[in-house]
Design a protein around this motif. Sequence first.
Motif, PDB file in Angstrom:
ATOM      1  N   ASN A 129       0.863  -1.172   0.000  1.00 14.17           N
ATOM      2  CA  ASN A 129       0.000   0.000   0.000  1.00 14.17           C
ATOM      3  C   ASN A 129       0.909   1.233   0.000  1.00 14.17           C
ATOM      4  O   ASN A 129       1.668   1.452   0.939  1.00 14.17           O
ATOM      5  N   THR A 130       0.833   2.030  -1.034  1.00 16.76           N
ATOM      6  CA  THR A 130       1.756   3.169  -1.151  1.00 16.76           C
ATOM      7  C   THR A 130       1.573   4.191  -0.035  1.00 16.76           C
ATOM      8  O   THR A 130       2.473   5.001   0.220  1.00 16.76           O
ATOM      9  N   SER A 131       0.439   4.167   0.652  1.00 18.16           N
ATOM     10  CA  SER A 131       0.263   5.090   1.780  1.00 18.16           C
ATOM     11  C   SER A 131       1.183   4.710   2.941  1.00 18.16           C
ATOM     12  O   SER A 131       1.432   5.534   3.823  1.00 18.16           O
ATOM     13  N   LEU A 132       1.686   3.484   2.925  1.00 16.72           N
ATOM     14  CA  LEU A 132       2.607   3.030   3.966  1.00 16.72           C
ATOM     15  C   LEU A 132       4.043   3.083   3.453  1.00 16.72           C
ATOM     16  O   LEU A 132       4.823   2.136   3.580  1.00 16.72           O
ATOM     17  N   THR A 133       4.403   4.199   2.838  1.00 15.15           N
ATOM     18  CA  THR A 133       5.763   4.425   2.349  1.00 15.15           C
ATOM     19  C   THR A 133       6.185   5.847   2.705  1.00 15.15           C
ATOM     20  O   THR A 133       5.355   6.689   3.066  1.00 15.15           O
ATOM     21  N   THR A 134       7.472   6.115   2.580  1.00 10.58           N
ATOM     22  CA  THR A 134       7.979   7.450   2.907  1.00 10.58           C
ATOM     23  C   THR A 134       7.557   8.486   1.876  1.00 10.58           C
ATOM     24  O   THR A 134       7.509   9.674   2.183  1.00 10.58           O
ATOM     25  N   THR A 135       7.257   8.046   0.647  1.00  5.79           N
ATOM     26  CA  THR A 135       6.883   8.988  -0.408  1.00  5.79           C
ATOM     27  C   THR A 135       5.382   9.076  -0.610  1.00  5.79           C
ATOM     28  O   THR A 135       4.885  10.028  -1.211  1.00  5.79           O
ATOM     29  N   GLY A 136       4.654   8.054  -0.144  1.00  2.58           N
ATOM     30  CA  GLY A 136       3.212   8.042  -0.337  1.00  2.58           C
ATOM     31  C   GLY A 136       2.792   7.730  -1.752  1.00  2.58           C
ATOM     32  O   GLY A 136       1.623   7.924  -2.111  1.00  2.58           O
ATOM     33  N   ASP A 137       3.703   7.229  -2.571  1.00  2.00           N
ATOM     34  CA  ASP A 137       3.374   6.906  -3.960  1.00  2.00           C
ATOM     35  C   ASP A 137       4.272   5.782  -4.451  1.00  2.00           C
ATOM     36  O   ASP A 137       5.054   5.202  -3.688  1.00  2.00           O
ATOM     37  N   GLU A 138       4.179   5.488  -5.753  1.00  2.00           N
ATOM     38  CA  GLU A 138       4.878   4.333  -6.307  1.00  2.00           C
ATOM     39  C   GLU A 138       6.375   4.545  -6.491  1.00  2.00           C
ATOM     40  O   GLU A 138       7.076   3.642  -6.946  1.00  2.00           O
ATOM     41  N   ARG A 139       6.901   5.699  -6.113  1.00  2.00           N
ATOM     42  CA  ARG A 139       8.355   5.868  -6.154  1.00  2.00           C
ATOM     43  C   ARG A 139       9.043   4.973  -5.129  1.00  2.00           C
ATOM     44  O   ARG A 139      10.209   4.608  -5.301  1.00  2.00           O
ATOM     45  N   SER A 140       8.344   4.622  -4.059  1.00  2.00           N
ATOM     46  CA  SER A 140       8.915   3.730  -3.051  1.00  2.00           C
ATOM     47  C   SER A 140       8.744   2.283  -3.494  1.00  2.00           C
ATOM     48  O   SER A 140       7.678   1.884  -3.970  1.00  2.00           O
ATOM     49  N   PRO A 141       9.782   1.466  -3.325  1.00  2.00           N
ATOM     50  CA  PRO A 141       9.672   0.054  -3.713  1.00  2.00           C
ATOM     51  C   PRO A 141       8.886  -0.750  -2.693  1.00  2.00           C
ATOM     52  O   PRO A 141       8.714  -0.344  -1.537  1.00  2.00           O
ATOM     53  N   ILE A 142       8.391  -1.875  -3.124  1.00  2.00           N
ATOM     54  CA  ILE A 142       7.947  -2.910  -2.200  1.00  2.00           C
ATOM     55  C   ILE A 142       9.199  -3.640  -1.716  1.00  2.00           C
ATOM     56  O   ILE A 142      10.107  -3.921  -2.497  1.00  2.00           O
ATOM     57  N   VAL A 143       9.275  -3.928  -0.431  1.00  2.00           N
ATOM     58  CA  VAL A 143      10.400  -4.686   0.113  1.00  2.00           C
ATOM     59  C   VAL A 143       9.863  -5.974   0.720  1.00  2.00           C
ATOM     60  O   VAL A 143       8.952  -5.944   1.562  1.00  2.00           O
ATOM     61  N   LEU A 144      10.407  -7.088   0.256  1.00  2.00           N
ATOM     62  CA  LEU A 144      10.061  -8.392   0.818  1.00  2.00           C
ATOM     63  C   LEU A 144      11.112  -8.757   1.854  1.00  2.00           C
ATOM     64  O   LEU A 144      12.279  -8.979   1.519  1.00  2.00           O
ATOM     65  N   TYR A 145      10.698  -8.784   3.114  1.00  3.87           N
ATOM     66  CA  TYR A 145      11.628  -9.124   4.196  1.00  3.87           C
ATOM     67  C   TYR A 145      11.659 -10.629   4.366  1.00  3.87           C
ATOM     68  O   TYR A 145      10.637 -11.273   4.626  1.00  3.87           O
ATOM     69  N   LEU A 146      12.849 -11.192   4.213  1.00  2.00           N
ATOM     70  CA  LEU A 146      13.054 -12.638   4.309  1.00  2.00           C
ATOM     71  C   LEU A 146      14.054 -12.910   5.425  1.00  2.00           C
ATOM     72  O   LEU A 146      15.270 -12.841   5.217  1.00  2.00           O
ATOM     73  N   ALA A 147      13.557 -13.180   6.607  1.00  2.00           N
ATOM     74  CA  ALA A 147      14.433 -13.524   7.721  1.00  2.00           C
ATOM     75  C   ALA A 147      14.746 -15.015   7.654  1.00  2.00           C
ATOM     76  O   ALA A 147      13.827 -15.847   7.542  1.00  2.00           O
ATOM     77  N   ASN A 148      16.035 -15.352   7.681  1.00  2.00           N
ATOM     78  CA  ASN A 148      16.367 -16.773   7.746  1.00  2.00           C
ATOM     79  C   ASN A 148      15.652 -17.400   8.937  1.00  2.00           C
ATOM     80  O   ASN A 148      15.695 -16.881  10.055  1.00  2.00           O
ATOM     81  N   ALA A 149      14.972 -18.505   8.689  1.00  2.00           N
ATOM     82  CA  ALA A 149      14.178 -19.169   9.724  1.00  2.00           C
ATOM     83  C   ALA A 149      14.172 -20.663   9.444  1.00  2.00           C
ATOM     84  O   ALA A 149      14.443 -21.101   8.324  1.00  2.00           O
ATOM     85  N   PRO A 150      13.848 -21.480  10.456  1.00  2.00           N
ATOM     86  CA  PRO A 150      13.872 -22.933  10.254  1.00  2.00           C
ATOM     87  C   PRO A 150      12.587 -23.434   9.593  1.00  2.00           C
ATOM     88  O   PRO A 150      11.488 -23.258  10.137  1.00  2.00           O
ATOM     89  N   TYR A 151      12.752 -24.058   8.464  1.00  2.00           N
ATOM     90  CA  TYR A 151      11.622 -24.694   7.775  1.00  2.00           C
ATOM     91  C   TYR A 151      11.809 -26.202   7.751  1.00  2.00           C
ATOM     92  O   TYR A 151      11.028 -26.944   8.327  1.00  2.00           O
ATOM     93  N   SER A 152      12.869 -26.647   7.127  1.00  2.00           N
ATOM     94  CA  SER A 152      13.195 -28.076   7.118  1.00  2.00           C
ATOM     95  C   SER A 152      14.485 -28.359   7.877  1.00  2.00           C
ATOM     96  O   SER A 152      14.841 -29.516   8.082  1.00  2.00           O
ATOM     97  N   ALA A 153      15.216 -27.306   8.290  1.00  2.00           N
ATOM     98  CA  ALA A 153      16.478 -27.460   9.013  1.00  2.00           C
ATOM     99  C   ALA A 153      16.676 -26.277   9.944  1.00  2.00           C
ATOM    100  O   ALA A 153      16.234 -25.166   9.661  1.00  2.00           O
ATOM    101  N   TYR A 154      17.344 -26.515  11.054  1.00  2.00           N
ATOM    102  CA  TYR A 154      17.731 -25.435  11.963  1.00  2.00           C
ATOM    103  C   TYR A 154      19.014 -24.806  11.411  1.00  2.00           C
ATOM    104  O   TYR A 154      20.099 -25.375  11.530  1.00  2.00           O
ATOM    105  N   THR A 155      18.861 -23.659  10.800  1.00  2.00           N
ATOM    106  CA  THR A 155      19.983 -23.023  10.097  1.00  2.00           C
ATOM    107  C   THR A 155      20.522 -21.815  10.847  1.00  2.00           C
ATOM    108  O   THR A 155      21.155 -20.942  10.245  1.00  2.00           O
TER     109      THR A 155
END
Length: 632
Positions: free
Chosen positions: A501-527
């Motif tokens: 939602n662009t309202s949840l960005t510093t610019t309030g528009d599409e100039r801000s990227p979407i960021v996918l946060y991927l925290a390493n976490a255990p799925y099939s192994a304790y890594t």
Amino acid sequence: MLLIFALAAAAYAANSSSLTYAPTIVSCPENQQWIRPAGELSTVEAQWLYGRKRVILDALSAYLERLDLEDFDVCKYTQALKECNYAHVPTIGFAISGGGAASAFTGAGGLRALDARIPGTTEQRVGGLLQSISYISGLSGGGWPTVGFPAYDFLNADEIIDQWKPELNRFNATNDTEYAITTTSIFEELAEKYEAGFNVTAADFFGRAWGYEFTPPPRGGLNLTWSGITNMPSFKNFTMPLPIVELCVLEPNDIEFFGLELPSPNRTFWEATPFEFGNWDGPTPGFLPTEYMGTPFNNGSPTNAEVCVRNFDKPSFLMGAAAAAFNAWYIGDKSNFTLASFPKRSETADSSLQSPTHSIFKRYFSIPLVVLEGLITGFQQTFGLDLTSIAYNSIPNPFAGMPTAKPGQAAPPTNLSTVDPAESGQALPLWPQIQPARRMNLIFAWDDDEDAVQLNWNNGTNLYNTYLAANTSGLPFPIVPPPTTFINRNYTARPVFFGCNTSLTTTGDERSPIVLYLANAPYSAYTNYSAAAQAISREEVREIFVNSLNLLTQGNGTLAADWVACLGCAAIERSLSSVGMRTTRQCEACFRNHCWDGVEDNGPTGVVDLPLALDPGLSFAVWNLTHPFVSE
């Protein structure tokens, strides 16, 4: 001094084709633009990006066809992007955090999961996203794959692991081989550079050791330069992303402990691509062609037209520079780990009395003081250098003698002292990617800095700190909640998008990227293994790679059936309005499920103690009886 510098290097210039760690001295070319102002992309990067986007569109189209989104016309979308001369092909990046060996290998696993060349990834409908990425950035341990993949002409991860040979410990070799050399031989390589008139530091030492792991023979990649990546076949045909190594420069009035400095929060970040070296927003913003890194400058020109430097930009040097944490390790050891603990530990609750069931207790990532003191002694005996001379990476400053951007700022130093950027509080190398000139649409933020209390998991501190800095600096970025929200809303265990939602960005528009946060976490192994691990078996690497794939596919959809479709929705979201298309209902629904909704939860937190997502009843203790785990 300059004459001595030139004479000392003359013998090495005459032998520039030999394998040596010494940079070479050449006459400076005429009519060269040395320093360009920051603000826009360089001409060479803009031209390369255009070529890359033409290749990306084919890969993206094939990926979207396999994904088969509901009510989305791939042909119409592709044709519209061609008609706008590829200008709105999504610009996607992948950023790998600091975290030593942990981030290096889990991050490599993240790249592998998105690679259409890896068997099974296209069937799980994530393969092809790597082929759609324009930029990859890294710092500290994340810098190792960021350098290592391009150094091997961007082979796929399975092929690269065969070359990296991670099961070898590069710091205890008893004889010299293609893939590891003794400490004595590392000092002999450093002597080549020192005798040529250049500074050598602990970062050079560690970089050379890592060079024998992450860059190809002979001699740990000494036949390569970072600027030479532009000559790699996969770079020339636009089938690899542009790699960016992030550095942090110490500045006047940084805080000092035990005779060494640490960067203040949010110090200037510098970057090195194969095209350019420089910064966007420091006291002297601008860029120098990377192939001339190491050249002495004054007021925008070489100090002597007969003394330009090439071959300073060895890939191993960049790896050492990106992970130049000797100062933090030393201060941490001397303070019994009460100081210099990297980005860190921003949860508000005291978790010290809670007992984890799914993980081992965290070991502070450092190198024992006795080892550091041994290294100090080695530099003293070999080169006559003391602690402060070797604690920071050293690069001749291309902006020496230039006026600063603002009145009253300190004059640029002759040499830059650089350290691990994670020391300044941002262990995710997002700063280069969020510069407005790069116009990012989506960034995969792979976080394995291990910043959660007690255990080697993650708590969102790095992403939150980057949001705070971006907001202060007026850069386009999603709004990000404090780490307490990450923990309480389970974003430490599952991926989450910010900025849908662009309202949840510093610019309030599409100039801000979407960021996918991927925290390493255990799925099939304790890594959550030690960031300081010096050798990792092939079996352990396989466990790590499968775990990263399960994270990015959410267990092939078993944990979230709409997840892989949501990845595709995020990849195209910022480009739709530019080609007259709208977000589909399917994508709107997935964003409701997987994007942060702006709600914070800042209540008390406990230990980030995560079970296996795909087998939550299997404790670490039981799992560890039959599976590998690197604890050191």
